[in-house]
Write a protein that holds these residues in place. Sequence first.
Motif, mmCIF file in Angstrom:
data_model
loop_
_atom_site.group_PDB
_atom_site.id
_atom_site.type_symbol
_atom_site.label_atom_id
_atom_site.label_comp_id
_atom_site.label_asym_id
_atom_site.label_seq_id
_atom_site.Cartn_x
_atom_site.Cartn_y
_atom_site.Cartn_z
ATOM 1 N N GLY A 131 16.971 36.597 47.914
ATOM 2 C CA GLY A 131 16.971 37.994 48.298
ATOM 3 C C GLY A 131 18.225 38.454 49.015
ATOM 4 N N ARG A 132 19.303 37.683 48.909
ATOM 5 C CA ARG A 132 20.534 38.081 49.593
ATOM 6 C C ARG A 132 21.213 39.239 48.879
ATOM 7 N NH1 ARG A 132 24.155 32.801 51.251
ATOM 8 N NH2 ARG A 132 22.538 31.198 51.091
ATOM 9 N N ASP A 133 21.784 40.156 49.668
ATOM 10 C CA ASP A 133 22.712 41.140 49.137
ATOM 11 C C ASP A 133 24.100 40.518 49.133
ATOM 12 O OD1 ASP A 133 20.762 43.023 48.810
ATOM 13 O OD2 ASP A 133 21.251 44.165 50.621
ATOM 14 N N PHE A 134 24.854 40.778 48.080
ATOM 15 C CA PHE A 134 26.208 40.234 48.023
ATOM 16 C C PHE A 134 27.067 41.105 47.126
ATOM 17 C CE2 PHE A 134 23.665 38.095 44.806
ATOM 18 C CZ PHE A 134 24.445 38.100 43.669
ATOM 19 N N ALA A 135 28.359 40.878 47.195
ATOM 20 C CA ALA A 135 29.314 41.530 46.297
ATOM 21 C C ALA A 135 30.134 40.451 45.618
ATOM 22 C CB ALA A 135 30.231 42.495 47.057
ATOM 23 N N VAL A 136 30.521 40.714 44.390
ATOM 24 C CA VAL A 136 31.307 39.758 43.615
ATOM 25 C C VAL A 136 32.599 40.419 43.161
ATOM 26 C CG1 VAL A 136 31.375 38.205 41.638
ATOM 27 C CG2 VAL A 136 29.212 38.647 42.782
ATOM 28 N N ALA A 137 33.715 39.776 43.474
ATOM 29 C CA ALA A 137 35.020 40.207 42.974
ATOM 30 C C ALA A 137 35.385 39.315 41.798
ATOM 31 C CB ALA A 137 36.079 40.122 44.068
ATOM 32 N N THR A 138 35.656 39.920 40.660
ATOM 33 C CA THR A 138 35.937 39.177 39.430
ATOM 34 C C THR A 138 37.315 39.535 38.911
ATOM 35 O OG1 THR A 138 33.581 39.286 38.866
ATOM 36 C CG2 THR A 138 35.095 38.648 37.114
ATOM 37 N N VAL A 139 38.060 38.523 38.487
ATOM 38 C CA VAL A 139 39.337 38.772 37.820
ATOM 39 C C VAL A 139 39.041 39.400 36.467
ATOM 40 C CG1 VAL A 139 41.412 37.736 36.845
ATOM 41 C CG2 VAL A 139 40.481 36.865 38.989
ATOM 42 N N VAL A 140 39.587 40.593 36.246
ATOM 43 C CA VAL A 140 39.335 41.302 34.989
ATOM 44 C C VAL A 140 40.579 41.417 34.117
ATOM 45 C CG1 VAL A 140 37.422 42.594 35.989
ATOM 46 C CG2 VAL A 140 39.728 43.576 36.055
ATOM 47 N N ALA A 141 41.752 41.128 34.681
ATOM 48 C CA ALA A 141 42.992 41.184 33.902
ATOM 49 C C ALA A 141 44.024 40.310 34.587
ATOM 50 C CB ALA A 141 43.506 42.619 33.792
ATOM 51 N N VAL A 142 44.893 39.715 33.797
ATOM 52 C CA VAL A 142 45.962 38.875 34.346
ATOM 53 C C VAL A 142 47.257 39.203 33.639
ATOM 54 C CG1 VAL A 142 44.395 36.985 34.930
ATOM 55 C CG2 VAL A 142 45.567 36.969 32.733
ATOM 56 N N GLY A 143 48.358 38.964 34.328
ATOM 57 C CA GLY A 143 49.677 39.115 33.730
ATOM 58 C C GLY A 143 50.598 38.052 34.292
ATOM 59 N N GLY A 144 51.512 37.565 33.454
ATOM 60 C CA GLY A 144 52.437 36.548 33.913
ATOM 61 C C GLY A 144 51.747 35.234 34.214
ATOM 62 N N GLY A 195 42.027 36.418 51.162
ATOM 63 C CA GLY A 195 41.678 37.228 52.315
ATOM 64 C C GLY A 195 41.495 38.693 51.958
ATOM 65 N N ALA A 196 42.424 39.230 51.168
ATOM 66 C CA ALA A 196 42.331 40.627 50.764
ATOM 67 C C ALA A 196 41.140 40.866 49.851
ATOM 68 C CB ALA A 196 43.624 41.048 50.075
ATOM 69 N N VAL A 197 40.845 39.928 48.957
ATOM 70 C CA VAL A 197 39.707 40.077 48.054
ATOM 71 C C VAL A 197 38.396 39.965 48.827
ATOM 72 C CG1 VAL A 197 38.552 39.108 46.035
ATOM 73 C CG2 VAL A 197 41.040 39.259 46.086
ATOM 74 N N TYR A 198 38.370 39.107 49.828
ATOM 75 C CA TYR A 198 37.199 38.999 50.702
ATOM 76 C C TYR A 198 36.894 40.358 51.328
ATOM 77 C CZ TYR A 198 34.279 37.310 54.588
ATOM 78 O OH TYR A 198 33.254 37.109 55.486
ATOM 79 N N GLU A 199 37.911 41.029 51.849
ATOM 80 C CA GLU A 199 37.713 42.333 52.472
ATOM 81 C C GLU A 199 37.298 43.377 51.439
ATOM 82 O OE1 GLU A 199 37.490 42.929 55.582
ATOM 83 O OE2 GLU A 199 38.012 40.840 56.072
ATOM 84 N N LEU A 200 37.796 43.254 50.213
ATOM 85 C CA LEU A 200 37.392 44.165 49.146
ATOM 86 C C LEU A 200 35.895 44.036 48.873
ATOM 87 C CD1 LEU A 200 38.910 46.173 47.221
ATOM 88 C CD2 LEU A 200 38.870 44.356 45.510
ATOM 89 N N CYS A 201 35.397 42.807 48.891
ATOM 90 C CA CYS A 201 33.961 42.581 48.709
ATOM 91 C C CYS A 201 33.159 43.159 49.871
ATOM 92 C CB CYS A 201 33.675 41.085 48.575
ATOM 93 S SG CYS A 201 34.146 40.354 46.996
ATOM 94 N N ARG A 202 33.638 42.966 51.094
ATOM 95 C CA ARG A 202 32.938 43.501 52.250
ATOM 96 C C ARG A 202 32.855 45.027 52.175
ATOM 97 N NH1 ARG A 202 32.345 40.038 56.712
ATOM 98 N NH2 ARG A 202 31.158 41.803 57.543
ATOM 99 N N THR A 203 33.930 45.649 51.732
ATOM 100 C CA THR A 203 33.921 47.110 51.597
ATOM 101 C C THR A 203 32.922 47.552 50.540
ATOM 102 O OG1 THR A 203 36.229 47.265 52.275
ATOM 103 C CG2 THR A 203 35.334 49.116 51.029
ATOM 104 N N ALA A 204 32.882 46.843 49.416
ATOM 105 C CA ALA A 204 31.927 47.184 48.357
ATOM 106 C C ALA A 204 30.494 47.042 48.848
ATOM 107 C CB ALA A 204 32.171 46.303 47.132
#
Length: 425
Positions: A15-28, A57-66
């Motif tokens: 029953g946990r709430d969570f957010a998932v950040a997924t790589v959707v595009a890559v370059g180089g 770290g930045a992606v972690y914060e992106l999940c927290r914001t979501a």
Amino acid sequence: MLDLAAELHRWCEQGRDFAVATVVAVGGSAPRQPGAALAVDSGGAALGSVSGGCVEGAVYELCRTALETGRPATERFGYADPAPDPEAPPGPVDGDPFAVGLTCGGTIGVLAVPVTVRFGRGADRATVAEALATAASGGTAALVRVVAGPGESPGELLGRPLLVRPDGTVSGGLGGGAELDRAAAAEARALLAAGRTAAVEVGTGAAGGRCGRPVTVLVESSAPPPRLLVYGAVDFAAALVRMGRFLGYRVTVCDARPVFATPARFPEADEVVADWPHRHLAAQAPDARTAVCVLTHDPKFDVPLLELALRRPAAYIGAMGSRRTHADRLARLRRAGLTEGELARLRSPIGLDLGARTPEETAVSIAAELVAARHGGSGAPLTGGALPIHHDSVPRGGAGPRPVRSARAAGGGATPPAPASASAP
């Protein structure tokens, strides 16, 4: 996301709430490919990785914001250069290049989506939970999510999930209507057949939604592991079994001689079969993800086997033997009626030229050719080369990562083509 299915499935059951950040595009030269994910629950626990540490770290914060807002968010991360003074002594420099940039020089696009029952996202959570349960149990399904479009502002479509099963049935929806769901499901089934995860553009006009522009979706495939069929219960086979398991294959060893084809001799194989190789292969229905390695180098075994294998849609067919053995084998196969086109599929002598001598070295040689065949690699040294290291990437300085137009147009289960700019860095 589905690469974290086992743990995230437990989070859903708890029953946990969570957010998932997924790589959707890559370059180089990006460190992770589309589908790689980092998840953060409401208590701050983190799971997974999108970059191997560079931008976590930045992606972690992106999940927290979501999680806090209930709204999906996208972000692009590129190279961060601290521009040190070349005359300065070695030591710390101002800023932290690892905090928000990829030191490898690539770029990644990340989508962070809340998986909660709050903010009216209960239906989305149910679809994601079903996808995670299927993947965690080893089932076959594709999770499709809108990652861009229509236009510059995808609005409420962003992150909406659609679960596509092999029989074509679906759960959830992308929020753009039935026509968009049907178009996305067709692309997802093509990628699922190949066991691939990729971003594709789907729909135009009504299917594309507002402004008549295509919608870009990420298709994450959960499928059983590809199969490696090893024929010939020899010492080389034992080493290849270990390498195949390391690469994620489900490995079968088959030999017509029961005294050699025993689980005790191949404890790391998923299956050991005592049967004539061609009879065993006839019952296997190899597909576009199957690799066939013939290590018998005995005409009474390998000619009937290869005659059958070269007429089946296997991804890789290789046969061990000297160049003289190979020439004799080709002559026998021609007499059996195989065409030059069919014979051109045979990789023999098997493996890349590494100077291998021991069974273990030979297994590395064969595994290297398997990887090159899977991803379209040349097998040439990277040193001094100019081609991209990752063949699905676009070169640094280009327009950035772009989705393939259509997985179905690329030949159904075949690997979708790389963007045109990827061929000339």
